[in-house]
Design a protein around this motif. Structure first.
Motif, mmCIF file in Angstrom:
data_model
loop_
_atom_site.group_PDB
_atom_site.id
_atom_site.type_symbol
_atom_site.label_atom_id
_atom_site.label_comp_id
_atom_site.label_asym_id
_atom_site.label_seq_id
_atom_site.Cartn_x
_atom_site.Cartn_y
_atom_site.Cartn_z
ATOM 1 N N GLN A 47 108.791 -16.647 -60.148
ATOM 2 C CA GLN A 47 107.450 -16.464 -60.460
ATOM 3 C C GLN A 47 106.644 -17.855 -60.406
ATOM 4 O O GLN A 47 105.709 -17.840 -59.967
ATOM 5 C CB GLN A 47 107.422 -15.804 -62.016
ATOM 6 C CG GLN A 47 105.935 -15.482 -62.249
ATOM 7 C CD GLN A 47 105.748 -15.040 -63.591
ATOM 8 O OE1 GLN A 47 106.651 -14.477 -64.153
ATOM 9 N NE2 GLN A 47 104.616 -15.398 -64.347
ATOM 10 N N HIS A 48 107.403 -18.952 -60.880
ATOM 11 C CA HIS A 48 106.682 -20.302 -60.957
ATOM 12 C C HIS A 48 106.922 -20.933 -59.797
ATOM 13 O O HIS A 48 106.235 -21.844 -59.718
ATOM 14 C CB HIS A 48 107.006 -20.829 -62.359
ATOM 15 C CG HIS A 48 106.947 -20.160 -63.509
ATOM 16 N ND1 HIS A 48 105.572 -20.085 -63.926
ATOM 17 C CD2 HIS A 48 107.602 -19.346 -64.401
ATOM 18 C CE1 HIS A 48 105.589 -19.472 -65.094
ATOM 19 N NE2 HIS A 48 106.537 -18.911 -65.426
ATOM 20 N N ILE A 49 108.091 -20.618 -59.238
ATOM 21 C CA ILE A 49 108.241 -21.334 -57.914
ATOM 22 C C ILE A 49 108.377 -20.270 -56.686
ATOM 23 O O ILE A 49 109.570 -19.955 -56.429
ATOM 24 C CB ILE A 49 109.762 -22.151 -57.767
ATOM 25 C CG1 ILE A 49 109.554 -23.086 -59.001
ATOM 26 C CG2 ILE A 49 109.617 -23.017 -56.855
ATOM 27 C CD1 ILE A 49 110.958 -24.089 -59.272
ATOM 28 N N PRO A 50 107.234 -19.768 -56.345
ATOM 29 C CA PRO A 50 107.282 -18.389 -55.330
ATOM 30 C C PRO A 50 107.886 -18.649 -53.922
ATOM 31 O O PRO A 50 108.510 -17.766 -53.245
ATOM 32 C CB PRO A 50 105.822 -18.026 -55.516
ATOM 33 C CG PRO A 50 105.047 -19.155 -55.710
ATOM 34 C CD PRO A 50 106.245 -20.172 -56.510
ATOM 35 N N ASP A 51 107.366 -20.089 -53.431
ATOM 36 C CA ASP A 51 108.167 -20.287 -52.014
ATOM 37 C C ASP A 51 109.282 -20.993 -52.036
ATOM 38 O O ASP A 51 109.593 -21.838 -53.033
ATOM 39 C CB ASP A 51 106.917 -20.804 -51.347
ATOM 40 C CG ASP A 51 106.638 -22.227 -51.915
ATOM 41 O OD1 ASP A 51 107.395 -23.144 -51.598
ATOM 42 O OD2 ASP A 51 105.321 -22.478 -52.389
ATOM 43 N N THR A 52 109.969 -21.445 -50.900
ATOM 44 C CA THR A 52 111.005 -21.993 -50.783
ATOM 45 C C THR A 52 110.872 -23.224 -49.699
ATOM 46 O O THR A 52 111.903 -23.685 -49.151
ATOM 47 C CB THR A 52 112.217 -21.243 -50.268
ATOM 48 O OG1 THR A 52 111.783 -20.500 -48.817
ATOM 49 C CG2 THR A 52 112.530 -20.108 -51.149
ATOM 50 N N SER A 53 109.432 -23.686 -49.704
ATOM 51 C CA SER A 53 109.458 -25.076 -48.950
ATOM 52 C C SER A 53 109.956 -26.044 -49.477
ATOM 53 O O SER A 53 109.972 -27.527 -48.601
ATOM 54 C CB SER A 53 107.799 -24.780 -48.723
ATOM 55 O OG SER A 53 107.159 -24.963 -50.031
ATOM 56 N N GLN A 54 110.114 -26.213 -50.620
ATOM 57 C CA GLN A 54 110.636 -27.583 -51.410
ATOM 58 C C GLN A 54 111.934 -27.456 -51.924
ATOM 59 O O GLN A 54 112.671 -26.512 -52.395
ATOM 60 C CB GLN A 54 109.789 -27.830 -52.646
ATOM 61 C CG GLN A 54 108.282 -28.012 -52.347
ATOM 62 C CD GLN A 54 107.363 -28.152 -53.667
ATOM 63 O OE1 GLN A 54 107.283 -27.202 -54.150
ATOM 64 N NE2 GLN A 54 106.761 -29.420 -53.847
ATOM 65 N N ARG A 55 112.525 -28.671 -51.747
ATOM 66 C CA ARG A 55 114.067 -28.484 -52.322
ATOM 67 C C ARG A 55 113.944 -28.863 -53.722
ATOM 68 O O ARG A 55 113.150 -29.487 -54.245
ATOM 69 C CB ARG A 55 114.870 -29.809 -51.790
ATOM 70 C CG ARG A 55 116.279 -30.184 -52.042
ATOM 71 C CD ARG A 55 116.851 -31.255 -51.413
ATOM 72 N NE ARG A 55 116.249 -32.218 -51.581
ATOM 73 C CZ ARG A 55 116.685 -33.578 -51.237
ATOM 74 N NH1 ARG A 55 117.929 -33.550 -50.481
ATOM 75 N NH2 ARG A 55 115.972 -34.699 -51.312
ATOM 76 N N ILE A 56 114.750 -28.111 -54.481
ATOM 77 C CA ILE A 56 114.538 -27.916 -55.887
ATOM 78 C C ILE A 56 115.979 -29.007 -56.442
ATOM 79 O O ILE A 56 116.981 -28.816 -56.017
ATOM 80 C CB ILE A 56 114.794 -26.690 -56.598
ATOM 81 C CG1 ILE A 56 113.559 -25.962 -56.012
ATOM 82 C CG2 ILE A 56 114.889 -26.422 -58.018
ATOM 83 C CD1 ILE A 56 113.435 -24.289 -56.184
ATOM 84 N N HIS A 57 115.584 -29.675 -57.433
ATOM 85 C CA HIS A 57 116.645 -30.307 -58.385
ATOM 86 C C HIS A 57 116.607 -29.810 -59.693
ATOM 87 O O HIS A 57 115.733 -29.815 -60.230
ATOM 88 C CB HIS A 57 116.477 -31.930 -58.517
ATOM 89 C CG HIS A 57 116.524 -32.694 -57.084
ATOM 90 N ND1 HIS A 57 117.650 -33.254 -56.619
ATOM 91 C CD2 HIS A 57 115.551 -32.794 -56.150
ATOM 92 C CE1 HIS A 57 117.199 -33.590 -55.295
ATOM 93 N NE2 HIS A 57 116.165 -33.328 -55.005
ATOM 94 N N LEU A 58 117.630 -29.354 -60.073
ATOM 95 C CA LEU A 58 117.807 -28.873 -61.589
ATOM 96 C C LEU A 58 118.509 -30.149 -62.453
ATOM 97 O O LEU A 58 119.504 -30.488 -62.230
ATOM 98 C CB LEU A 58 118.429 -27.618 -61.898
ATOM 99 C CG LEU A 58 118.058 -26.228 -60.906
ATOM 100 C CD1 LEU A 58 119.005 -25.392 -60.936
ATOM 101 C CD2 LEU A 58 116.833 -25.962 -61.316
ATOM 102 N N ILE A 59 117.631 -30.638 -63.409
ATOM 103 C CA ILE A 59 118.024 -31.615 -64.167
ATOM 104 C C ILE A 59 117.897 -31.421 -65.531
ATOM 105 O O ILE A 59 116.814 -30.804 -66.030
ATOM 106 C CB ILE A 59 117.408 -33.004 -63.785
ATOM 107 C CG1 ILE A 59 117.751 -33.284 -62.373
ATOM 108 C CG2 ILE A 59 117.906 -34.149 -64.578
ATOM 109 C CD1 ILE A 59 116.788 -34.574 -61.693
ATOM 110 N N GLY A 60 118.582 -31.926 -66.434
ATOM 111 C CA GLY A 60 118.462 -31.407 -67.964
ATOM 112 C C GLY A 60 119.591 -32.077 -68.955
ATOM 113 O O GLY A 60 120.706 -31.933 -68.711
#
Length: 330
Positions: free
Chosen positions: A126-139
């Motif tokens: 819902q908050h990242i509707p498209d896939t044009s950007q590479r995602i990094h999950l960090i935490g």
């Protein structure tokens, strides 16, 4: 602020002066809440090292940070200048500190979004509707939810949904050191467990470094491991995630006994021994190995033959060996 920091970024631009995390915590009188498993990481050298472990973050990337708290890792992410930074924080007490960081970073033209939500329920699509950007999950994950969140993300990865609609989404996360070692444990290793196998079916986990507990405020009773989890380009199985998870969970339910014992609890007791023996023979797996001695490939072969058994005997799918047994009343 007396010790406000300003860093020169790779493109020569200077990061606007920002108060240190210690100053922010003191200014807003923030205290870690034990019930939320909160531990603040104050040392910027360590937060920089965590973000560096994520690998290259370029100006077209999106970073989703889980549980930023007062914003220690957030500052280190800002220095890498992603196109978008999305924070998911459950505790609204950190709102003022995060908004301050957002204001300080405004000259960088980074899309900076803050959501006060539980990451276990957060709808990434819902908050990242498209896939044009590479995602990094960090935490810097709260210990209480770290394993559950990781398993949820493996389910998303297997289904190619959520943050994993692209194959290049990587996770750089903190865990209790013992959990980090379990995630990466090799076959036969002392820490080898269900989490090891589940991690290594869909990803290549790497223990990057260890942070001593004394680096956190308040100091936890354990050290912390930073793990980078890299999705495999070619998953090792196409079987449903729920089936794999069920088989592996049963196998490791009796970790110190022969692997046939835990696997056998998937099957009704009437002909359990005979069917278990046949399935192990078809899978070409030695049934006297201990669960921690099984490779990922052997676990998957056992899942395959169990799946085939369900096709011939669909009623077995609903069998639960923990369910109360019917007792006739005389």
């Amino acid at each position: 602020m007396a010790q406000a920091s300003a860093r020169v970024l790779q493109n020569g631009m200077r990061l606007p002066p920002m108060p240190t995390i210690r100053e922010l915590v003191k200014l807003y009188r923030l205290q870690a809440r034990k019930q939320l498993s909160q531990n603040f990481l104050m040392d910027e050298r360590l937060t920089d090292k965590i973000v560096k472990s994520a690998g290259r973050i370029d100006s077209r990337d999106l970073v989703l940070e889980v549980g930023p708290g007062p914003g220690g890792i957030t500052r280190s992410i800002l220095r890498r200048q992603p196109q978008r930074l999305l924070l998911v924080e459950k505790d609204p007490r950190f709102g003022e500190t995060l908004l301050l960081l957002k204001e300080c970073a405004s000259p960088l033209n980074i899309q900076f979004d803050i959501h006060y939500d539980d990451i276990l329920r957060f709808n990434i699509e819902q908050h990242i509707p498209d896939t044009s950007q590479r995602i990094h999950l960090i935490g810097n994950l709260p210990f209480a939810i770290s394993t559950r969140l990781l398993i949820n993300w493996y389910a998303d990865l297997a289904a190619r949904r959520g943050a994993f609609r692209r194959i290049d989404t990587c996770m750089t996360l903190t865990f209790q050191k013992e959990v980090a070692e379990r995630i990466c444990a090799p076959v036969g290793g002392e820490q080898r467990c269900r989490l090891s196998v589940m991690s290594q079916i869909w990803t290549e986990p790497v223990l990057k470094f260890t942070i001593p507990g004394k680096a956190f405020v308040p100091k936890p009773q354990v050290d912390v491991g930073v793990v980078k989890v890299i999705p495999l380009k070619r998953p090792k199985t196409q079987l449903p995630f729920s089936l794999i998870e069920r088989v592996v969970r049963h196998i490791f339910s009796m970790r110190q006994k022969y692997c046939r014992r835990g696997f056998g609890t998937l099957l009704p007791p009437e002909d359990r021994e005979e069917v278990t023996q046949k399935l192990f023979q078809r899978a070409e797996v030695q049934d006297t190995l201990r669960p921690f001695e099984l490779s990922v490939d052997q676990c998957l072969r056992l899942a395959e033959v169990y799946s085939e058994h369900l096709v011939a005997h669909p009623e077995v799918a609903s069998y639960d060996y923990r369910a109360p047994k019917n007792v006739e009343v005389l």
